[in-house]
Design an enzyme around this catalytic site. Structure first.
Site, short mmCIF file in Angstrom:
data_model
loop_
_atom_site.label_atom_id
_atom_site.label_comp_id
_atom_site.label_asym_id
_atom_site.label_seq_id
_atom_site.Cartn_x
_atom_site.Cartn_y
_atom_site.Cartn_z
N ASP A 211 34.33 -33.33 111.21
CA ASP A 211 35.71 -33.66 111.67
C ASP A 211 36.62 -33.05 112.71
OD1 ASP A 211 34.40 -34.41 109.49
OD2 ASP A 211 36.25 -34.25 108.19
N GLU A 441 30.91 -24.84 100.13
CA GLU A 441 31.10 -25.93 101.07
C GLU A 441 30.36 -25.12 102.40
OE1 GLU A 441 34.56 -28.02 101.90
OE2 GLU A 441 33.55 -29.54 102.94
O1 LIG Z 1 37.24 -33.66 104.87
C1 LIG Z 1 37.02 -34.77 104.38
O2 LIG Z 1 37.90 -35.33 103.94
C2 LIG Z 1 35.83 -35.56 104.76
C3 LIG Z 1 36.16 -36.62 105.47
O3 LIG Z 1 34.96 -37.47 105.39
O4 LIG Z 1 34.75 -34.60 105.46
C4 LIG Z 1 34.01 -33.48 104.91
O5 LIG Z 1 33.64 -33.72 103.74
C5 LIG Z 1 32.51 -34.47 103.62
C6 LIG Z 1 31.95 -34.54 102.16
O6 LIG Z 1 31.15 -33.57 101.74
C7 LIG Z 1 31.47 -34.58 104.70
O7 LIG Z 1 30.41 -35.44 104.85
C8 LIG Z 1 32.13 -34.10 106.08
O8 LIG Z 1 30.96 -33.85 107.12
C9 LIG Z 1 33.11 -33.07 106.06
O9 LIG Z 1 33.72 -32.93 107.25
#
Ligand SMILES: O=C(O)[C@@H](CO)O[C@H]1O[C@H](CO)[C@@H](O)[C@H](O)[C@H]1O
Length: 477
Positions: A211, A441
């Protein structure tokens, strides 16, 4: 270049003070079975390996919501697309049926046009923003976002199929999933590469899965912030703001969301109207590899009539990938499609063409050299950005931290190109990190400190997929 040497070995000891993190977060789940399993970790590595596998199993079990796995309690309470496809690799080591179910549940939310959404909102939850009411998509009755994520599913299906103990089940499930995955890959071609460049566009930083990567800084900066409804971020209630994207980025993430929602996520319009349009190396590398695996499945499953079409995508992408290679840096670069410029930022996505198998032998050798240089600058592999770059932030999400899933993909690629020692070094590093710091994470590559969400599903899954055959040191001899 000479062979890349394995410089590190797995330590026999883990740090006794490092603990399992269930007590660190207010919304942490209470796990069944032994508590604080990594506290007072054992002297002998094989015992600790057992603990790590047990805790990973507990995390997946605890995050199981009945056929799908949430990434982390509180922080991410829904089904995420590429998380699920990677988590299925972990489930496969415990229960093959459950692994197939993970993918089935994801594809049950596929849109009519072929899109497989980045989040599926199976059950309401107040702990995540933006949830279903903000996305407001009507295409999928169970509620979903209107964008996608890197298409890992075909890679997982081939992996599950090839390693299956229950061959009948694997054949049945692979046959059921094949047409849905094919439809998704067709959607990528039509919705995200309508001009036939060979590489697909990513229209939202959330679509890239990375992101707040510095690769998006300039492109995102060019997105004007609209008058959007006031909002409250939930992520900051779960995780320290120093580890998350900034407000300025969120304003633009939401601006894009509301613009896409205004046209009901119509994929024919989004590509042309989005003020953010990039060529993401992660999405394109995963898609390239997924197309290779889909082609393999087509042949294996008697779906040979689709091979020509898939070959066409692969051939076109192969040539286009070369336009992203920066020979001077020895690294692939993302591109801003709206300015036509390669992005200067150097990120770990630049090594993913190895995972795709699209790099040439000499490009692969350059990449291995660049990667070794990065690794020599930090204690823990692999930082998500060049540790020498001014925008390197070891704690902030995709701007520096180590991600186990990316380590898994890059080592898979290194092995395919014969860089066994470097792959072993990264595996050993990752193992040490997990033993010492638990299943988080992401991690600070300088200190190893765990960051972001705790008891994290895809890290647990990588641990199972990677380590259920033993510790890397034993395998790497
Ligand atoms: O931060 C957020 O709200 C979300 C938005 O999709 O993104 C993070 O978490 C997700 C779930 O683990 C991963 O799939 C992504 O890679 C990571 O960047």
């Amino acid at each position: 270049m000479g062979p890349v040497k394995c410089l590190k070995t797995v330590p026999a000891q883990v740090h006794a003070h490092q603990s399992f993190h269930a007590n660190d977060v207010s919304d942490a789940p209470v796990l069944p079975g032994p508590k604080n399993i990594l506290i007072g970790a054992k002297e002998d590595a094989s015992k600790s390996l057992k603990d790590l596998l047990e805790i990973s199993k507990q995390i997946l079990t605890e995050n199981d919501r009945g056929g799908y796995t949430i990434p982390a309690k509180g922080l991410y309470p829904y089904q995420w697309n590429w998380d699920s496809a990677l988590v299925a690799l972990g489930w496969a080591t415990l229960n093959e049926g459950r692994a197939w179910e993970e993918l089935e549940k994801l594809f049950s939310a596929q849109w009519e046009d072929g899109l497989v959404p980045h989040i599926v909102f199976h059950q309401p939850s107040p702990t995540y923003f933006p949830g279903p009411e903000i996305w407001g998509s009507v295409q999928q009755p169970m509620g979903s976002t209107g964008i996608t994520q890197p298409p890992v599913a075909a890679i997982t299906v081939r992996n599950l199929y090839e390693t299956a103990v229950n061959k009948d089940l694997a054949l049945q499930k692979a046959k059921e999933l094949f047409p849905m995955i094919l439809a998704w890959h067709r959607w990528f071609q039509s919705a995200r590469d309508p001009e036939g460049t060979g590489l697909v566009a990513t229209l939202h930083p959330w679509e890239s899965g990375m992101d707040n990567s510095p690769a998006w800084d300039d492109a995102l900066h060019n997105v004007p912030v609209d008058q959007i409804p006031p909002y409250v971020r939930q992520d900051l209630g779960h995780v320290d703001s120093a580890m998350r994207p900034k407000k300025d980025e969120y304003d633009r993430y939401l601006t894009l969301l509301y613009r896409f929602r205004a046209v009901n996520y119509d994929c024919k319009q989004l590509y042309f109207l989005s003020p953010f349009r990039v060529t993401d190396l992660c999405t394109n590398s995963v898609l390239y590899r997924a197309n290779l695996d889909l082609r393999w499945l087509a042949v294996e499953l008697g779906q040979g009539e689709n091979v020509k079409e898939i070959d066409g995508w692969i051939e076109k992408a192969r040539d286009a990938f070369d336009t992203l290679y920066d020979a001077e840096e020895g690294l692939y670069k993302c591109k801003d499609q709206l300015t036509g410029k390669l992005v200067a930022a150097k990120t770990s996505a630049g090594f993913l063409p190895l995972f795709a198998r699209v790099a040439s032998a000499s490009q692969a050798a350059d990449l291995a050299r660049t990667l070794e240089r990065w690794l020599n600058r930090v204690k823990h592999s692999i930082p998500s950005c060049d540790p020498e770059a001014p925008n390197f932030e070891p704690l902030r999400y995709w701007r520096g931290p180590v991600w186990a899933i990316i380590n898994w993909m890059i080592t898979d690629g290194l092995r395919a190109y014969g860089f066994e020692d470097l792959a072993c070094r990264i595996e050993a590093d990752t193992y040490e990190l997990l033993l010492s710091h638990g299943i988080s994470e992401y991690y600070n590559p300088v200190t190893g400190a765990p960051a972001g969400g705790k008891l994290f599903s895809w890290t647990a899954a990588m641990c199972l997929a990677w380590l259920s055959k033993g510790a890397p040191a034993a395998r790497c001899k």
